[in-house]
Design an enzyme around this catalytic site. Structure first.
Site, mmCIF file in Angstrom:
data_model
loop_
_atom_site.group_PDB
_atom_site.id
_atom_site.type_symbol
_atom_site.label_atom_id
_atom_site.label_comp_id
_atom_site.label_asym_id
_atom_site.label_seq_id
_atom_site.Cartn_x
_atom_site.Cartn_y
_atom_site.Cartn_z
ATOM 1 N N LYS A 1 0.825 -1.216 0.000
ATOM 2 C CA LYS A 1 0.000 0.000 0.000
ATOM 3 C C LYS A 1 0.863 1.272 0.000
ATOM 4 O O LYS A 1 2.075 1.218 0.239
ATOM 5 C CB LYS A 1 -0.931 -0.029 1.214
ATOM 6 N N TYR B 1 -12.602 -2.026 -3.544
ATOM 7 C CA TYR B 1 -13.087 -2.101 -2.166
ATOM 8 C C TYR B 1 -14.611 -1.971 -2.087
ATOM 9 O O TYR B 1 -15.135 -1.589 -1.036
ATOM 10 C CB TYR B 1 -12.410 -1.034 -1.306
ATOM 11 N N ASN C 1 -2.030 0.409 6.727
ATOM 12 C CA ASN C 1 -1.513 -0.844 7.282
ATOM 13 C C ASN C 1 -0.693 -1.664 6.285
ATOM 14 O O ASN C 1 -0.623 -2.884 6.380
ATOM 15 C CB ASN C 1 -2.662 -1.657 7.903
ATOM 16 N N HIS D 1 -2.270 -5.371 1.475
ATOM 17 C CA HIS D 1 -3.559 -6.023 1.251
ATOM 18 C C HIS D 1 -3.287 -7.456 0.819
ATOM 19 O O HIS D 1 -2.340 -7.706 0.079
ATOM 20 C CB HIS D 1 -4.347 -5.324 0.125
ATOM 21 N N GLU E 1 -9.597 -10.225 -7.933
ATOM 22 C CA GLU E 1 -8.635 -9.142 -7.713
ATOM 23 C C GLU E 1 -7.446 -9.253 -8.664
ATOM 24 O O GLU E 1 -6.981 -8.249 -9.209
ATOM 25 C CB GLU E 1 -8.178 -9.156 -6.240
HETATM 26 O O1 CDP Z 1 -7.202 -5.621 4.873
HETATM 27 P P1 CDP Z 1 -8.020 -6.552 5.738
HETATM 28 O O2 CDP Z 1 -8.682 -7.650 4.948
HETATM 29 O O3 CDP Z 1 -7.251 -7.054 6.919
HETATM 30 O O4 CDP Z 1 -9.183 -5.645 6.396
HETATM 31 P P2 CDP Z 1 -10.650 -5.270 5.866
HETATM 32 O O5 CDP Z 1 -11.584 -5.397 7.027
HETATM 33 O O6 CDP Z 1 -10.980 -6.014 4.613
HETATM 34 O O7 CDP Z 1 -10.525 -3.713 5.541
HETATM 35 C C1 CDP Z 1 -9.919 -3.271 4.351
HETATM 36 C C2 CDP Z 1 -9.010 -2.112 4.676
HETATM 37 O O8 CDP Z 1 -9.789 -1.008 5.140
HETATM 38 C C3 CDP Z 1 -8.004 -2.353 5.802
HETATM 39 O O9 CDP Z 1 -6.850 -3.068 5.401
HETATM 40 C C4 CDP Z 1 -7.677 -0.932 6.225
HETATM 41 O O10 CDP Z 1 -6.759 -0.319 5.319
HETATM 42 C C5 CDP Z 1 -9.050 -0.242 6.085
HETATM 43 N N1 CDP Z 1 -9.777 -0.190 7.374
HETATM 44 C C6 CDP Z 1 -9.830 1.017 8.080
HETATM 45 O O11 CDP Z 1 -9.274 2.012 7.621
HETATM 46 N N2 CDP Z 1 -10.494 1.077 9.283
HETATM 47 C C7 CDP Z 1 -11.114 -0.007 9.777
HETATM 48 N N3 CDP Z 1 -11.771 0.085 10.945
HETATM 49 C C8 CDP Z 1 -11.081 -1.222 9.087
HETATM 50 C C9 CDP Z 1 -10.401 -1.292 7.877
HETATM 51 MG MG MG Z 2 -10.200 -7.590 3.519
#
Ligand code: CDP
Ligand code: MG
Length: 140
Positions: free
Chosen positions: A11, A51, A114, A117, A128
């Site tokens: 990212k 997303y 973070n 992805h 994807e």
């Molecule tokens: O990336 P991952 O699958 O672990 O998490 P997700 O629940 O699919 O969320 C996608 C992305 O949204 C995360 O990797 C974060 O960059 C962002 N996110 C956020 O900004 N705040 C949250 N409370 C949850 C996710």
């Molecule tokens: Mg995810």
């Protein structure tokens, strides 16, 4: 266990801090092979499509703004059990909750920024990968 492919993004926060090589080393050490990779700028529509599942979540706008804020590195990773293996290597979404030795514990700045992805299932991995790579760019 089957050989799988998964989709990865280094990212903007990590690409900006010159962490592509450090993250790639962690990926390779975990036994995954980088079989496609390119550095790109994601456009707003492309990020919204990617997303779309999170469209109704409160963080969606910030997430899209972040993903288009700078260059990213998109990748296809291949290996035994690649989807779950990469999710384990990434660590929890919130780096403060991620296990020691994971990419997010080591490098992520916050729950939003973070660093990486990774696809969460075979169907999303296929979708994807197809959004960012054509077949002849993937050399397994
Ligand atoms: O990336 P991952 O699958 O672990 O998490 P997700 O629940 O699919 O969320 C996608 C992305 O949204 C995360 O990797 C974060 O960059 C962002 N996110 C956020 O900004 N705040 C949250 N409370 C949850 C996710
Ligand atoms: Mg995810």
């Amino acid at each position: 266990m089957a050989v799988e492919r998964t989709f990865s993004i280094i990212k903007p926060d990590a690409a900006a801090r010159n962490l592509t090589g450090a993250i790639n080393a962690m990926i390779e050490q975990a036994g995954l092979r980088i079989i496609a990779q390119k550095r790109v700028r994601i456009g707003r529509t492309e990020a919204e499509t990617f997303y779309a599942v999170h469209r109704e979540r409160p963080f969606f706008g910030e997430l899209v703004d972040f993903m288009i804020s700078g260059p990213v590195v998109v990748q296809v990773l291949q290996g035994e059990n690649a989807i779950a293996k990469y999710r384990d290597l990434m660590g929890a979404t919130d780096p403060s909750k991620a296990a020691a030795g994971t990419i997010r514990k080591t490098h992520a700045k916050s729950i939003g920024e973070n660093s990486v992805h990774g696809s969460d299932a075979p169907d999303t991995a296929a979708k994807e990968i197809a959004q960012f790579f054509s077949g002849n760019e993937i050399v397994g």
